[in-house]
Design an enzyme around this catalytic site. Structure first.
Site, PDB file in Angstrom:
ATOM      1  CD  GLU A  64      45.426  34.252  45.604  1.00  0.00           C
ATOM      2  OE1 GLU A  64      46.020  35.334  45.666  1.00  0.00           O
ATOM      3  OE2 GLU A  64      44.289  34.042  44.243  1.00  0.00           O
ATOM      4  CD  GLU A 102      40.703  33.693  46.429  1.00  0.00           C
ATOM      5  OE1 GLU A 102      41.128  34.794  45.539  1.00  0.00           O
ATOM      6  OE2 GLU A 102      41.394  32.773  47.358  1.00  0.00           O
TER       7      GLU A 102
HETATM    8  O1  AHR Z   1      39.179  37.701  47.164  1.00  0.00           O
HETATM    9  C1  AHR Z   1      40.056  38.915  47.065  1.00  0.00           C
HETATM   10  C2  AHR Z   1      41.584  38.047  47.618  1.00  0.00           C
HETATM   11  O2  AHR Z   1      42.082  37.457  46.182  1.00  0.00           O
HETATM   12  C3  AHR Z   1      42.024  36.658  47.643  1.00  0.00           C
HETATM   13  O3  AHR Z   1      42.214  36.698  49.583  1.00  0.00           O
HETATM   14  C4  AHR Z   1      43.385  36.007  47.297  1.00  0.00           C
HETATM   15  O4  AHR Z   1      42.774  34.888  47.004  1.00  0.00           O
HETATM   16  C5  AHR Z   1      42.780  36.377  45.758  1.00  0.00           C
HETATM   17  O5  AHR Z   1      44.299  36.857  45.563  1.00  0.00           O
END
Ligand code: AHR
Length: 490
Positions: free
Chosen positions: A175, A299
């Site tokens: 991110e 994610e």
């Molecule tokens: O999964 C939780 C968080 O969500 C992670 O650390 C991040 O990459 C995303 O914003």
């Protein structure tokens, strides 16, 4: 009960379903690692090198193919040298991202790679580009993978590991548009190019480098990254997208206490994954028409308000039959886009967000989401084949009621179908061509949409054998409201 027709043509092979699409993610966040999967060697809970045996067994059972670590946002503040050597002398520090708790670094590189060996899965490292250095990341690769004489290989040996590990998947920055440094895509692309240059292939190890891709519908990010990188720099870019039922990050909604309306809006927001992938892929197709750069959804999952009374920084939430339907829809979407989607990682494996597993002291519970991964595991490394299902509209948002995907592997066909409706049952009549099916076995996950497993009742939502009829190449199966069915034909 409404009747719907479905078609499957096994002669029309679409793409390979990489087993990594069934991947997972474990971050130093809340009770995912500490007091979750990792309890330490001295714990009374049966463990292997500090990781709970029941968790390892559960991971093996769903054939976990890949595990991402150490974050998440945590990754861009993680300095790997803090997590090696004698445990008592490892640095104790603050986990600034997640709850401000003490991080004692007792779970580090050796513990992670040993765990992956125990599970039999590929490690997927998230490297620190946000607050680390090029040298630090280069040395991590050397430490893990170099077999010869070098400072990092010697250090690894002094820490008890003679032979290097294999490392394929390496993310460089997480991110980077947000918690990983708030960078602009142009700046990130240049930084990525520099970092990846020094991540070497040592001793026969071949890195599969992953660049940070977009947040949800940030199509500009994809455009710039794809314009700036090519297949020499990167094998894949990532995509992050979470299902937030209300769409409002300040009031996301409860994991267990929700209306039917909120349920349908959750599914609608989940199905949006299909549009996101389609549109990001269109940009990727423009710059990389031969599809040598993959898309990794590293994610995904539901993100609710934390359970009342728990640490807001720990992201602990329950998991109901709604989450099972969300998981089934996402996995079907990934299968159906497997020409470009090469991996996906549910957030997260234990006790965090849409977890596979919840733990409390000695107890462990498999969530409804876990059971979906169990039902879908025969898709791993299969070939996606053509399927089409007539659909019906459900809920006020008129979402498609049915989600499906079909694959064939070693003469065995797997069809996974979800009925997203909580109002209607369906009978699916499926015509199959290009495949001689003699027998079918079916399993189902079906429960009230708000049903969940907890430490008192861990089998409330569980899979069971189910019935489906097979006659002259026609398959007939009934789908109860809010259910996920897996059909295996031979
Ligand atoms: O999964 C939780 C968080 O969500 C992670 O650390 C991040 O990459 C995303 O914003």
């Amino acid at each position: 009960m409404k009747k719907l027709k479905m078609l499957v043509n096994a002669s029309d092979v679409k793409s390979h379903i990489n087993r990594e699409i069934y991947g997972h993610f474990s971050e130093h966040l809340g009770r995912c690692i500490y007091n979750g999967m990792y309890v330490g060697e001295d714990s009374e809970i049966p463990n292997t090198n500090g990781v709970r045996n029941d968790v390892i067994e559960a991971f093996r059972n769903v054939k976990m193919p890949v595990l991402r670590w150490p974050g998440g946002c945590f990754a861009d503040e993680y300095h790997w040298k803090d997590g090696i050597g004698e445990k008592s002398s490892r640095k104790k520090m603050i986990n600034t991202h997640w709850g401000g708790v003490t991080e004692d670094n007792s779970f580090g590189t050796h513990e992670f790679f040993d765990l992956c060996e125990e599970i039999g899965c590929e490690p997927y490292l998230a490297g620190n580009l946000g607050s680390g250095t090029v040298r630090e990341l280069a040395e991590w690769i050397e430490y893990i993978t170099f077999d010869g004489v070098s400072p990092m290989a010697e250090l690894r040996r002094r820490n008890g590991r003679e032979k290097p590990w294999k490392l394929k998947y390496l993310g460089i920055g997480n991110e980077s548009w947000g918690c990983g440094g708030n960078m602009r895509p142009e700046y990130y692309a240049d930084e990525y190019r520099r970092y990846q240059t020094y991540c070497r292939n040592f001793s026969g190890n071949e890195l599969y480098k992953v660049a940070c891709g977009p947040n949800a519908e940030d199509y500009n990010w994809t455009e710039i990254i794809m314009k700036s990188l090519n297949e020499w720099h990167t094998k894949a870019i990532s995509l992050h997208y979470y299902t937030v039922p209300t769409g409002d990050w300040s009031k996301k909604g409860s994991a267990t206490d929700f209306t039917d309306e909120e349920y349908y809006s959750t599914i609608a927001k989940t199905l949006y994954m299909d549009e996101l992938i389609t549109r990001h892929c269109a940009i990727m197709d423009k710059h990389n028409p031969n599809k040598t750069i993959g898309l990794i959804v590293d994610e995904w999952g539901c993100w609710y308000d934390v359970e009342p009374g728990t640490n807001p920084g720990f992201l602990y939430q329950q998991n109901t039959m709604r989450d099972a339907v969300v998981a089934a829809c996402n996995l079907n979407i990934f299968n159906n886009h497997s020409d470009r989607v090469v991996m996906a990682n549910l957030a997260q494996a234990v006790n965090v967000l849409q977890a596979l597993i919840l733990t409390e002291g000695k107890k462990m519970v498999k969530t409804p989401t876990y059971h979906v991964f169990d039902l879908f595991k025969t898709h791993q490394d299969g070939e996606l084949v053509y399927s089409f299902c007539e659909n019906d509209k459900a809920g006020a948002e008129n979402i498609p009621a049915i989600s499906q995907s079909v694959s064939v592997k070693d003469g065995v066909m797997t069809a996974t179908i979800a009925n997203c409706s909580v109002d209607e049952e369906y009978e699916i009549e499926c015509d199959i061509s290009g495949f001689e099916a003699r027998a079918v076995s079916a399993r189902i996950l079906c429960a009230d949409v708000r049903a969940y497993n907890d430490f008192e009742n861990s089998e409330n939502v569980a899979t069971k054998q189910y019935e489906a009829m097979l006659e002259c190449g026609k398959l007939v199966v009934k789908l109860p409201k809010c259910s996920v069915v897996s059909l295996v034909l031979e």
